[in-house]
Design a protein around this motif. Structure first.
Motif, short mmCIF file in Angstrom:
data_model
loop_
_atom_site.label_atom_id
_atom_site.label_comp_id
_atom_site.label_asym_id
_atom_site.label_seq_id
_atom_site.Cartn_x
_atom_site.Cartn_y
_atom_site.Cartn_z
N GLY A 76 0.79 -1.22 0.00
CA GLY A 76 0.00 0.00 0.00
C GLY A 76 0.83 1.28 0.00
O GLY A 76 0.28 2.37 0.13
N GLY A 77 2.14 1.17 -0.16
CA GLY A 77 2.96 2.37 -0.17
C GLY A 77 3.57 2.63 -1.53
O GLY A 77 3.16 2.05 -2.54
N ALA A 261 6.78 2.09 -13.08
CA ALA A 261 6.11 1.75 -14.34
C ALA A 261 6.14 0.25 -14.58
O ALA A 261 5.12 -0.35 -14.95
CB ALA A 261 6.78 2.49 -15.51
N ALA A 262 7.30 -0.37 -14.34
CA ALA A 262 7.41 -1.82 -14.56
C ALA A 262 6.47 -2.58 -13.62
O ALA A 262 5.79 -3.51 -14.04
CB ALA A 262 8.85 -2.27 -14.35
N ALA A 263 6.43 -2.16 -12.35
CA ALA A 263 5.56 -2.85 -11.39
C ALA A 263 4.10 -2.70 -11.79
O ALA A 263 3.32 -3.65 -11.72
CB ALA A 263 5.80 -2.30 -9.98
N ILE A 264 3.73 -1.50 -12.24
CA ILE A 264 2.33 -1.25 -12.58
C ILE A 264 1.91 -2.02 -13.82
O ILE A 264 0.86 -2.67 -13.84
CB ILE A 264 2.08 0.25 -12.75
N ILE A 265 2.74 -2.00 -14.88
CA ILE A 265 2.31 -2.77 -16.04
C ILE A 265 2.39 -4.26 -15.73
O ILE A 265 1.73 -5.06 -16.37
CB ILE A 265 3.09 -2.43 -17.34
N GLY A 266 3.14 -4.62 -14.68
CA GLY A 266 3.17 -6.01 -14.25
C GLY A 266 1.97 -6.39 -13.40
O GLY A 266 1.90 -7.51 -12.90
N LEU A 270 -1.54 0.30 -7.56
CA LEU A 270 -1.04 1.47 -6.83
C LEU A 270 -1.72 1.58 -5.48
O LEU A 270 -1.18 2.14 -4.54
CB LEU A 270 -1.32 2.74 -7.64
N SER A 271 -2.95 1.04 -5.39
CA SER A 271 -3.70 1.16 -4.15
C SER A 271 -3.32 0.08 -3.15
O SER A 271 -3.80 0.08 -2.03
CB SER A 271 -5.19 1.05 -4.49
N GLN A 346 -11.44 -0.92 -0.45
CA GLN A 346 -10.58 -2.10 -0.55
C GLN A 346 -10.64 -2.57 -1.99
O GLN A 346 -11.31 -3.53 -2.31
CB GLN A 346 -11.11 -3.18 0.40
N PRO A 347 -9.94 -1.84 -2.87
CA PRO A 347 -10.20 -1.96 -4.30
C PRO A 347 -10.11 -3.37 -4.84
O PRO A 347 -11.01 -3.85 -5.49
CB PRO A 347 -9.11 -1.08 -4.93
N THR A 348 -9.06 -4.06 -4.56
CA THR A 348 -8.87 -5.37 -5.16
C THR A 348 -8.26 -6.29 -4.15
O THR A 348 -7.58 -7.24 -4.47
CB THR A 348 -7.93 -5.25 -6.37
N GLY A 349 -8.60 -6.00 -2.91
CA GLY A 349 -7.82 -6.45 -1.78
C GLY A 349 -7.46 -7.90 -1.64
O GLY A 349 -6.41 -8.20 -1.08
#
Lengths: 364, 351
Positions: A76-77, A261-266, A270-271, A346-349
């Protein structure tokens, strides 16, 4: 305290490996397309082992950083300081004084500096109640400043051959740097998917309040996550220094953007609460392969950046669609409890690696 | 002769030599002179080093992110310390244009006699420099040029186009001598969207074209060692055989050489850019692919301080006849090879 999750015998299409492929099919598709473009445009150069190992080597340092970033983001950070920490650890471990302690001293120094700075990040965020964005942004600026101060803004050339050799050594034809990435990735995968630490990370990121009520020391866990990211930066600093044969305060420039960017497209959210090691590594590879393709085809950097931007958006869109499919598929499976739609808070928790672990296995 | 003024001793020496030479030339003259009727304009030079009125020199350069910029600031400081009557007033220009604008405005408030400034970006700081000029403070514009001539009293800087030309001629001559037809020539640039990078590339291409050669592979790095390493590792994959490489910048050159060593390649020769001490030592020792480097020397900061002092004291350059310092000085890009590297080593900057 490592607690192995219960495993049941399942058909191959429901194994974790099959799930990983399904989940990352968007990214794997992008990589395949890129590889196809490479094979078609530069058949002589692209599909050679020499080129592949170059790409993997160039992905290694940023890969290690992205792994640390993935843990922080699942928790979450966010850690904006990674580029600064690479510079600081790289400069600190290449001062003449540190170099006089030899390779072991240099590596110890880089890891300690990275870990220490990460701990400071974590303590500021968990106990100082600073927003991660602000605390790590401050650390980014301060670490780069300290690196410039220590190095007097000079490039510190490494005279210790053992360090430079890290980047020039192959083990059974595989570059040592790539093996370091693989080792870090395997450890990280086990840590995330097979230990209480991993489950707590997902719980803390998915819903900190629920995690606290379940008995997790959320603050302490947050400190550990940032320390882990800092340690990864220390490892990456050694790899970057070995490759460049030098340390300088300009190193690791914009690594925070590359890693995020790599983590997000992976597929890392972000939440918080969601993300995988494999996905993040595929994300890193996508970027490294694009750079390689552009240079092989002698194309200018400007176009490269446009394409990278487009791929970030495209891959995230595809990933979102895939995730929805995975959720729907999981819901349709007989014998498993239905999964609630994620609530706004809890978007996709509730899942990070496998549809089989329906809720995080919180310590018991 | 060059305009680098690396030390007072050398400076004095060159002045003395120049004066002596002109004196000798004058000795061969049969003119009676003295009546002024012919009105020729000559001078045997004075002594610029003799102390003048006290001067405060304000100085602003970007925070260093690589060795060249760091050397600029160190050179300026060291040169100012050589003059007893000079008070050096540096302001930290910070990381970007906005920070430097604030720093310059603060500097103008302190009313130094002259300001030496290397702007982050010439165009964006032109208005601020013009403010100083309008406040009666002459501005010495170092290297990155302001967009209006109203914004500076003197511009002194390097010749980016000329660097490319020098590198192109070295590589062209070498390859022609070796008799290589259709050579593979690679170029590793700095940050690709900077005008200076484009000028360097243009000069390189223009010089190569006089030999009938062209750049076959171009990659860009970011002046840092790690970016140089990354770009080069990919470049070496793109071109399995290379005849010559020009690397724009010796700071990133450390990473470039690292990548070349890691790939175990040595079928080509390389030319560097800027003239760092590290590259000069490699050229001298002949222990790597680098054979030459074309200068873009941060000694220009030392010269800028000397000239700023003269401007503030209303003096001209003693080897020139003019009473004032010129408006514009472009330093020539020189080619350092193992034949002349010893002369240049004292000017090499630490990366």
């Amino acid at each position: 305290m490592i607690k192995l999750a219960q495993r049941q015998s399942v058909p191959w299409w429901r194994t974790e490996a099959a799930d990983a492929v399904r989940r990352n099919s968007g990214l794997i598709g992008v990589l395949l397309i890129l590889a196809l473009v490479g094979v078609v445009t530069r058949p002589e150069q692209f599909p050679t082992w020499s080129n592949v190992s170059t790409v993997l080597t160039l992905a290694s340092a940023i890969g290690v950083i992205t792994i640390g970033m993935t843990f922080v983001m699942i928790g979450g950070g966010i850690d904006l300081s990674v580029g600064g920490l690479v510079a600081l650890a790289g400069v600190w471990c290449t001062t003449l004084e540190t170099q006089s302690y030899g390779p072991a001293g240099m590596i110890f120094c880089a890891l300690t500096v990275g870990l220490g700075a990460g701990l400071i990040n974590g303590i500021l965020i968990a106990y100082g109640r600073l927003v991660p964005f602000i605390a790590t942004l401050a650390m980014l600026v301060a670490a780069r400043g300290l690196a410039a101060q220590i190095s007097d803004r000079r490039t510190q050339i490494v005279e210790v051959d053992a360090i430079n050799d890290i980047a020039a050594t192959d083990v059974f034809g595989i570059p040592l740097l790539v093996l370091i990435l693989v080792a870090v990735a395997v450890l990280a995968w086990i840590l995330l998917n097979r230990t209480t630490f991993g489950r707590r990370t997902v719980a803390v990121g998915g819903n900190p309040e629920a995690a606290r009520l379940a008995g997790i020391n959320v603050r302490f866990h947050t400190v550990l996550l940032y320390a882990l990211s800092g340690l990864c930066c220390g490892i990456a600093a050694v790899m970057v220094v070995a490759q460049a044969n030098a340390g300088s305060s300009g190193q690791g420039n914009l690594y925070e953007l590359d890693a995020i960017a790599a983590a997000i497209i992976g597929g890392t959210a972000l939440s918080g609460g969601r993300g995988t090691i494999v996905g993040s590594l595929l994300g890193v590879l996508v970027f490294t392969v694009i750079t390689n393709l552009f240079i092989l085809n002698n194309l200018p950097t400007e176009v490269q950046n446009i394409i990278k931007g487009a791929i970030i958006v495209g891959a995230v869109l595809i990933q979102q669609i895939r995730w929805r499919d995975v959720r729907l598929a999981a819901r349709r499976r007989p014998g498993e409890p239905p999964i609630a739609e994620p609530s706004p808070s809890q978007p996709t928790g509730d899942r990070h690696d496998s549809p089989h672990s329906v809720t995080p296995q919180i310590s018991r | 002769m060059t305009l680098h003024i690396p030390s007072r001793r050398r400076f004095l020496g060159s002045v003395a030599l120049g004066g002596a030479a002109l004196g000798l030339v004058a000795c061969t003259s049969n003119e009676t002179g003295g009546d002024g009727s012919e009105n020729t304009q000559v001078s045997v030079g004075g002594d610029n080093a003799s102390p003048g009125a006290p001067v405060t020199i304000g100085f602003s350069a970007p925070a260093a992110d690589h060795g060249w910029i760091a050397a600029i600031t160190r050179n300026a400081q060291a040169q100012a310390e050589l003059y007893e009557e000079v008070t050096f007033l540096p302001v930290e220009a910070g990381e970007d244009v906005t920070a430097q604008r604030a720093a310059l405005e603060a500097l103008i408030q302190q009313e130094p006699d002259v300001i030496v400034v290397l702007p982050h970006d010439g165009a964006q700081l032109t208005a601020t420099a013009q403010q100083a000029m309008e406040a009666g403070i002459p501005v010495v514009n170092l290297d990155r040029i302001f967009s209006s001539p109203l914004a500076y009293r003197l511009w002194i800087g390097g010749d980016n186009y000329g660097m490319g030309v020098a590198a192109g001629h070295y590589i062209g001559t070498r390859l022609r001598e070796a008799g290589i037809e259709d050579p593979v020539i690679a170029e590793i640039t700095g940050i690709s969207n900077l005008p200076l990078t484009q000028e360097r590339s243009q000069g390189f291409a223009d010089a190569l074209s006089t030999y009938g050669f062209r750049v076959t592979n171009q990659v860009s790095a970011e002046f840092t060692v790690d970016s140089g390493q990354e770009a080069t590792a990919n470049l070496l994959q793109a071109a399995p055989h290379i005849d010559a490489i020009w690397n724009h910048d010796d700071d990133q050159g450390i990473g470039v050489l690292a990548a070349i060593e890691q790939a175990g390649r040595d079928e080509f020769f390389m030319v560097g850019g800027a003239g760092s001490r590290d590259m000069m030592e490699h050229i001298q020792a002949q222990d790597s692919v680098i054979e030459a480097t074309v200068t873009y020397s941060p000694s220009m900061a030392s010269s800028a301080i000397s000239l700023a002092r003269l401007i503030a004291q209303n003096r001209g350059m003693s080897d020139l006849v003019e009473l004032g310092v010129p408006k514009s000085i472009t330093l020539a890009s020189e080619t350092i090879t193992r034949d002349n590297v010893e002369d240049y080593l004292p000017l090499g900057f630490a990366s």
